[in-house]
Motif scaffolding. Structure first.
Motif, short mmCIF file in Angstrom:
data_model
loop_
_atom_site.label_atom_id
_atom_site.label_comp_id
_atom_site.label_asym_id
_atom_site.label_seq_id
_atom_site.Cartn_x
_atom_site.Cartn_y
_atom_site.Cartn_z
N GLY A 5 17.10 -1.25 2.32
CA GLY A 5 16.42 -2.65 1.95
C GLY A 5 15.43 -2.36 0.76
N TRP A 6 16.00 -1.71 -0.15
CA TRP A 6 15.35 -1.33 -1.36
C TRP A 6 14.59 -2.46 -1.93
N SER A 7 13.17 -2.30 -1.87
CA SER A 7 12.15 -3.13 -2.56
C SER A 7 12.21 -4.22 -1.90
N LYS A 8 12.28 -4.45 -0.69
CA LYS A 8 12.53 -5.64 0.16
C LYS A 8 11.38 -5.58 1.24
N LYS A 9 10.85 -4.72 1.57
CA LYS A 9 10.12 -4.36 2.70
C LYS A 9 8.78 -4.46 2.38
N PRO A 10 7.87 -5.35 3.10
CA PRO A 10 6.42 -5.50 2.98
C PRO A 10 5.67 -4.37 3.41
N LYS A 11 4.83 -3.82 2.48
CA LYS A 11 3.63 -3.06 3.26
C LYS A 11 4.61 -1.48 3.47
N VAL A 12 5.86 -1.54 3.01
CA VAL A 12 6.50 -0.10 3.03
C VAL A 12 6.65 0.36 1.52
N PHE A 13 6.40 1.49 1.21
CA PHE A 13 6.36 2.09 -0.16
C PHE A 13 7.84 3.02 -0.36
N GLN A 14 8.59 2.88 -1.21
CA GLN A 14 9.76 3.50 -1.36
C GLN A 14 9.87 4.38 -2.65
N GLY A 15 10.51 5.60 -2.39
CA GLY A 15 10.88 6.15 -3.47
C GLY A 15 12.41 6.51 -3.37
N PHE A 16 12.93 6.52 -4.86
CA PHE A 16 14.41 6.86 -4.87
C PHE A 16 14.47 8.00 -5.67
N SER A 17 15.76 8.65 -5.22
CA SER A 17 16.13 9.88 -5.99
C SER A 17 17.82 9.97 -5.75
N VAL A 18 18.56 10.69 -6.50
CA VAL A 18 20.05 10.76 -6.56
C VAL A 18 20.39 11.98 -7.49
N VAL A 46 7.24 5.48 2.91
CA VAL A 46 5.71 5.79 3.31
C VAL A 46 5.09 4.67 3.71
N SER A 47 4.30 4.63 4.70
CA SER A 47 3.38 3.78 5.01
C SER A 47 1.91 4.00 4.96
N MET A 48 0.87 3.39 5.02
CA MET A 48 -0.37 3.81 4.88
C MET A 48 -0.87 3.71 6.29
N LYS A 49 -1.55 4.69 6.78
CA LYS A 49 -2.21 4.74 8.07
C LYS A 49 -3.37 5.32 8.06
N SER A 50 -4.53 4.42 8.56
CA SER A 50 -5.84 4.57 8.17
C SER A 50 -6.29 5.22 6.80
N GLY A 92 13.01 15.98 -2.40
CA GLY A 92 11.73 16.34 -2.88
C GLY A 92 11.33 15.17 -3.92
N GLY A 93 12.23 14.66 -4.66
CA GLY A 93 12.08 13.74 -5.74
C GLY A 93 11.79 12.17 -4.93
N ALA A 94 12.78 11.87 -3.83
CA ALA A 94 12.44 10.81 -3.17
C ALA A 94 11.05 10.59 -2.64
N VAL A 95 10.68 11.90 -1.89
CA VAL A 95 9.58 11.73 -1.14
C VAL A 95 8.45 11.48 -2.30
N ALA A 96 8.43 12.36 -3.55
CA ALA A 96 7.46 12.33 -4.44
C ALA A 96 7.17 11.16 -4.78
N ASN A 97 8.42 10.32 -5.22
CA ASN A 97 8.16 9.28 -5.74
C ASN A 97 7.69 7.88 -4.64
N ALA A 98 7.93 8.24 -3.69
CA ALA A 98 7.52 7.34 -2.52
C ALA A 98 5.76 7.66 -2.30
N PHE A 99 5.65 8.56 -2.36
CA PHE A 99 4.30 8.90 -2.40
C PHE A 99 3.43 8.28 -3.62
N PHE A 100 3.97 8.20 -4.92
CA PHE A 100 3.39 7.66 -5.95
C PHE A 100 3.24 6.06 -5.87
N ALA A 101 4.47 5.65 -5.02
CA ALA A 101 4.31 4.21 -5.05
C ALA A 101 3.36 3.73 -3.80
N ALA A 102 2.99 4.54 -3.22
CA ALA A 102 1.77 4.25 -2.04
C ALA A 102 0.31 4.68 -2.70
#
Length: 720
Positions: free
Chosen positions: A562-575, A589-593, A685-695
């Motif tokens: 559901g790329w770019s369609k989820k509220p309050k969920v930060f996504q990172g992409f890699s291929v 990635v979601s923000m917790k506390s 690694g790229g997908a996760v790093a990009n998700a953390f950047f989005a968050a």
């Protein structure tokens, strides 16, 4: 930062017992033609019973035994190979028994585990082997019933003549089939008719593994053999100056202390005794080359990135002109440390050097190379050496080398006795063959429309050879491109580590492309799809990846996540494309506390036909966990040439609590299988790093991520 757990337990299944007697068919793996049939009596089958490259047997009770030649280290080849044979044979899988073959270069081709190449290499060969046996069984039934073969069908190890309602099991037909000639050509199944391939089949060794049966090298024991541990120099670039072994020799159970090459071996009657005695050795070392340290590596990278001695790997168009004309230029650097392989089972091997020959037993990814190097070491013909394979307790490229095999062989030749050399965890961490440390510099030139008109990559590696993959994406999609590399030689030993080079290069490339897309104010997925469209429509230079296959996994991963369609969920992409296969991933990635937490990773994989769905899921999930763990935690540093992390108390591996939910999807395109043992690791690694950047708005440029006390904020982009 934290990683949220979401895991499940594995199931285990007991499989059928070994076969004896009946029809035995040998087949060559290089030409796929079955060998002459042999009638085997009521004896248990072993790898020595048949002089063909590989074989299947059918016992009178219907048990099918298949000898599997390739080393099994968890990639599921010992299950997948027989599944392919059994599919074309139309065998009842519950009656299939699998045996591990010993090394035999006369009978087998590519008896190797590495490069995710076993299934692609053997796919058609295995199918023809099973189909040949099935055809012989059909001909035996046709002869018995005086009917034509095309009036017969097979299923679940039974031949049926529908018109007369007669049936015969494979076991009942085995002896008659053995007297018939092997067919020169056979028809293979239409892939739509597969019944076994594509199903979830449990590993054939599951029962033996869970009940602790002796399958692995560390399990191997021979009455009368000795045990040995070896003290190797703990600092690279040093050599032995003096050895005082008096105290060690006097300890209980110690047979001898031997110095050879740059090693000191303690030989005794148990691993406990030799390991304890090793601690009593007094060894003095002296310098034998340049020392290495983390500080030196950092300075070295900075120097070599500006070197004029780089080797050009690929050059398309006019790169200098493109960058001069650019509206925007982005330049970033990424660095990774050395990494040990850290397999669950450390290195070990048994050797018995006799006057009439040499016996080797243990876990190796390259048994033929191990045998050949042993022959060279001992100065004897390779034909005088036998090598029996055990199951490998992990390898990830470490067991492609033969150093630990040669240690056992040389030590046995010196002490004139059978010996098993065992590495402790500290030996593995301090004296192993590491993933090379590498630093990359990427530059991209964008025009005023946000299109990438120029691309540069320089890689600097320590004992890495060519640390780029110059023909991988986005090569061919950019008109002006320059990729070059610089290598630094070091006494620190390096080697293949799961998904060699791409294990870090993919992170750096995909993190950089994400940042370029952000600078161009374009969606990360659409930016990549646009590059692929250009590569297909107006390619520049050679295109050595399939743009359509890569686009398909990108679109599937985007759809399932559901790329770019989820509220309050930060996504990172890699291929990434590697080992003939394509894998796209989306990390969430979601923000917790107030802190970013990794919740889930979606993966879309195109590896062609999936042979074993269960094994394929585990390969993708395992590759993701491996890539995730080392991106976050893996870090091996050196001081004066000595590894500072010596065991798992200081070298962190990913824990179960760190593993997120992983959702895997496969592309069903019907093409012949491509590799799967490694391709899922590079994109993680790229997908996760990009998700953390989005968050967080902060980017990772180096691994491991957890060593960066503060994630680097988005750097300034140079506006031209």
């Amino acid at each position: 930062m934290s990683i949220l757990p979401k895991t499940s337990r594995r199931d285990f299944l007991k499989l059928a017992t070994a076969a004896s007697g009946g029809l035995l068919l040998g087949f060559y793996w290089n030409d796929t033609t079955a060998g002459a049939p042999n009638v085997v009596g009521n004896v248990s089958l072993t790898p020595d019973d048949i002089t063909f490259n590989s074989y299947l047997s059918i016992a009178p009770d219907g048990i099918v035994t298949i000898l599997s030649p390739n080393p099994e280290l968890g990639q599921n080849i010992k299950t997948s190979f027989p599944m392919i044979v059994a599919e074309e044979l139309d065998a009842d899988w519950s009656k299939v028994h699998v045996l591990q073959a010993a090394l035999d270069t006369q009978k087998f081709e590519r008896q190797v585990t590495g490069g995710s190449g076993a299934i692609p290499h053997s796919w058609e060969r295995l199918r023809k082997a099973g189909a040949s046996a099935r055809q012989m069984l059909l001909e035996a039934a046709a002869k018995r019933w005086q009917v034509t073969t095309d009036s017969l069908t097979t299923s679940q190890s039974v031949v049926t003549h529908a018109a007369s309602k007669r049936t015969a099991t494979y076991g009942e037909l085995a002896a008659e089939a053995a007297t018939l000639p092997v067919p020169a050509t056979v028809a293979l199944k239409d892939k739509k008719d597969f019944k076994l391939i594509g199903q979830a089949i449990r590993n054939v060794d599951n029962h033996e593994i869970v009940t602790g049966k002796p399958l692995f090298g560390l399990d191997f024991y021979r009455e009368g053999m000795l045990f040995a541990v070896i003290q190797r120099p703990q600092a690279f670039g040093t050599k032995i100056k003096s050895v005082d072994a008096a105290a060690a020799k006097a300890m209980p159970g110690i047979v001898d202390v031997v110095t050879f090459k740059n090693n000191v071996a303690v030989v005794g009657k148990s691993t406990w005794q030799v390991n304890k005695a090793r601690k009593a050795l007094k060894i003095e070392y002296e310098q034998d080359g340049a020392s290495e340290s983390t500080t030196d590596h950092d300075k070295l990278f900075k120097t070599l990135l500006d070197s004029s001695e780089a080797t050009v790997r690929r050059k398309d168009g006019d790169v200098d002109a493109a960058f001069k004309q650019a509206a925007t230029v982005i330049t970033r650097e990424y660095q990774c440390p050395f990494l040990p392989h850290a397999p669950l089972e450390p290195m070990n091997f048994f050797a018995h050097v006799r006057e009439d020959g040499v016996e080797l037993v243990g876990p190796s990814q390259t048994p033929e190379m191990a045998r050949n190097e042993t022959a060279k070491l001992l100065g004897i013909p390779a034909e005088k050496i036998t090598l029996e394979l055990t199951r490998l307790g992990g390898g990830f490229g470490r067991r492609l080398k033969a150093d630990y095999v040669l240690e056992a062989a040389e030590l046995s030749s010196i002490i004139k006795a059978p010996v098993k050399v065992v590495w402790m965890r500290e030996d593995d961490m301090t004296g192993g063959s590491y993933r090379p440390a590498v630093r990359y510099r990427f530059s991209a030139a964008l025009n005023s429309q946000g299109e990438m008109i120029g691309y540069k990559l320089r890689g600097v590696g320590i004992n890495a050879g060519n640390c780029t993959r110059e023909d991988n994406f986005p090569s061919g999609a950019v008109d002006n491109l320059l990729i070059d590399s610089v290598e630094h030689k070091s006494p620190i030993t390096t080697g293949a580590w799961r998904a060699p080079i791409t294990n870090f290069l993919a992170f750096a490339e995909q993190a950089f492309i994400d940042e370029v897309a952000h600078a161009a104010k374009k969606d990360a997925v659409e930016f990549r799809l646009g590059l692929l469209d250009k590569a297909k429509r107006t390619p520049t230079g050679a295109i050595k990846y399939d743009t359509d296959r890569m686009k398909t996994v990108i679109q599937l991963a985007a759809e399932k996540s559901g790329w770019s369609k989820k509220p309050k969920v930060f996504q990172g992409f890699s291929v990434y494309f590697s080992h003939r296969s394509y894998v796209a991933q989306v990390a969430e990635v979601s923000m917790k506390s107030g802190k970013p937490v990794l919740q889930k990773i979606y993966a879309a994989a195109d590896c062609g036909i999936v042979v074993n769905l269960s094994g394929a899921y585990q390969q993708v999930r395992g590759g993701i966990v491996d890539g995730l763990g080392h991106a976050f935690f893996g870090n091996l540093t050196f001081n004066g040439g000595a590894a500072e992390q010596k065991n798992f108390n200081t070298y962190k591996l990913i824990r179960i609590k760190d593993v997120p939910e992983v959702d895997v999807h496969f592309v069903n395109n019907g093409i012949d299988p491509t590799g799967l043992g490694e391709p899922a690791l590079p994109p993680t690694g790229g997908a996760v790093a990009n998700a953390f950047f989005a968050a967080t708005g902060k980017r990772f440029y180096n691994q491991p991520f957890d060593k960066q006390q503060e994630a680097i904020p988005q750097a300034n982009i140079e506006r031209m």
